[in-house]
Design an enzyme around this catalytic site. Sequence first.
Site, PDB file in Angstrom:
ATOM      1  N   SER A  63       0.713  -1.198  -0.012  1.00 61.03           N
ATOM      2  CA  SER A  63      -0.131  -0.062  -0.078  1.00 61.03           C
ATOM      3  C   SER A  63       0.977   1.364   0.015  1.00 61.03           C
ATOM      4  O   SER A  63       0.169   2.497   0.071  1.00 61.03           O
ATOM      5  CB  SER A  63      -1.074  -0.047   1.268  1.00 61.03           C
ATOM      6  OG  SER A  63      -2.150  -0.735   0.819  1.00 61.03           O
ATOM      7  N   LYS A  66       0.132   4.249  -2.358  1.00 60.78           N
ATOM      8  CA  LYS A  66      -0.813   5.110  -2.552  1.00 60.78           C
ATOM      9  C   LYS A  66      -0.162   6.350  -2.129  1.00 60.78           C
ATOM     10  O   LYS A  66      -0.944   7.384  -2.280  1.00 60.78           O
ATOM     11  CB  LYS A  66      -1.722   4.469  -1.253  1.00 60.78           C
ATOM     12  CG  LYS A  66      -2.641   3.403  -1.708  1.00 60.78           C
ATOM     13  CD  LYS A  66      -3.764   3.064  -0.446  1.00 60.78           C
ATOM     14  CE  LYS A  66      -4.578   1.795  -0.651  1.00 60.78           C
ATOM     15  NZ  LYS A  66      -3.986   0.659  -0.597  1.00 60.78           N
ATOM     16  N   SER A 129      -6.972   3.253   3.744  1.00 65.08           N
ATOM     17  CA  SER A 129      -6.044   2.402   2.757  1.00 65.08           C
ATOM     18  C   SER A 129      -6.977   1.683   1.873  1.00 65.08           C
ATOM     19  O   SER A 129      -6.716   0.670   1.287  1.00 65.08           O
ATOM     20  CB  SER A 129      -5.132   1.461   3.399  1.00 65.08           C
ATOM     21  OG  SER A 129      -4.027   1.191   2.553  1.00 65.08           O
TER      22      SER A 129
END
Length: 394
Positions: A63, A66, A129
Amino acid sequence: MNNILKLIIIVFLVYSTVIYANENIFNITSQPNIGAKSYILIDYNTGIILTEKNSNETQKPASLVKIMTSYVIGKALVKGKLHRNDIVTVGKNAWATGNDEFNGSSLMFLKIGDHISVKNLIKGIILQSGNDACVAIAEYISGNQNNFVNLMNFYAKKIGLKNTNFKNVHGLDEEGQYTSAKDIAIMGKCLIRDFPYEYSIYKEKYFTFNHISQKNRNLLLWDKTLNVDGIKTGHTENAGYNIIASAIKNNMRLIVVILGDKTEQDRKKNSKKLLNWGFETFRTINPIKKYQKIATIPILYGKHSYVRIGIKHNVFLTILKNQEKKIKILYHIKNNKIFAPIHRNQILGHLTFMINNHIIGYYPLIALENIPKGNVFVCFLDYIRLLLSKWIHQ
């Protein structure tokens, strides 16, 4: 010049040569022992690497992708292609129930046909997230995910990432998607620098959407012994436990990145260990402010006989604690005779900061003001001075 620092100033009014020393000015023998696949600790203001392990080796980002998604969103907002109050209609590609790849992953729990503001999608990406939120906003900005990924890779090259390639907008494992600890640190630094408002969201601890409240996964935000104000965690089975965190202490901001740690608790413990070690071992100093007058130098044929010189940007130096007295400043002017007219921001020389003959900072010296050419009488007097100077030195 900051009077608190006892700096030694050596002035050269001609061209000079600076010798780069091979020695490591930090000369640190004891560093934290971290078992993760790779990590890096940098000083935000200077970019100096304080410690690292395999920081250029490619790993799976999870993640942490991101962060670049946030960066592209920030660019779209600045360019006016996107507005925080825009309403996005959620399509089928952002619907978790209809996408097997989202099973068991982090979600905002969007549904087909939901109408949600851009500002809430941004919070869903940063705080929850949400992989589904990434898809929804990517399609809204670029029409489809592939176009958005192309933007991610475009900006990755633009900010200098050397070992990163994006294949999707959310960070789930995909063949050909990789990054490095050093690149993640650069990405985080650029986000903090270029989009401070977006970055400020990363410190929020909770976000509720559709009556579902989720907690920020960056556990360091709850640690009262550190002033952590961001930024992101990530995890997949193949990537392991990843984190980039930033903290401030005594006007010093550090950024730590850990990739491929074993557990969530290891990730927290090791990132905290690196940050504490950095704050205990180093200092960031700001000896000169931007556009602060450093000196005045004589000029010829000008309306004024001197020009003030300084530096266009704030000067930050990373040093070991109690190392200030070892700093030397070498002040170089390009030519021994400077002629008007002089333009503001014109480069007239450079300033070099050194410790033990090792360069720790190098900045152009600029004119802080415009100096137009003087009248005929002034120019004539300076011409006579030049002739006399040449005659005396023959």
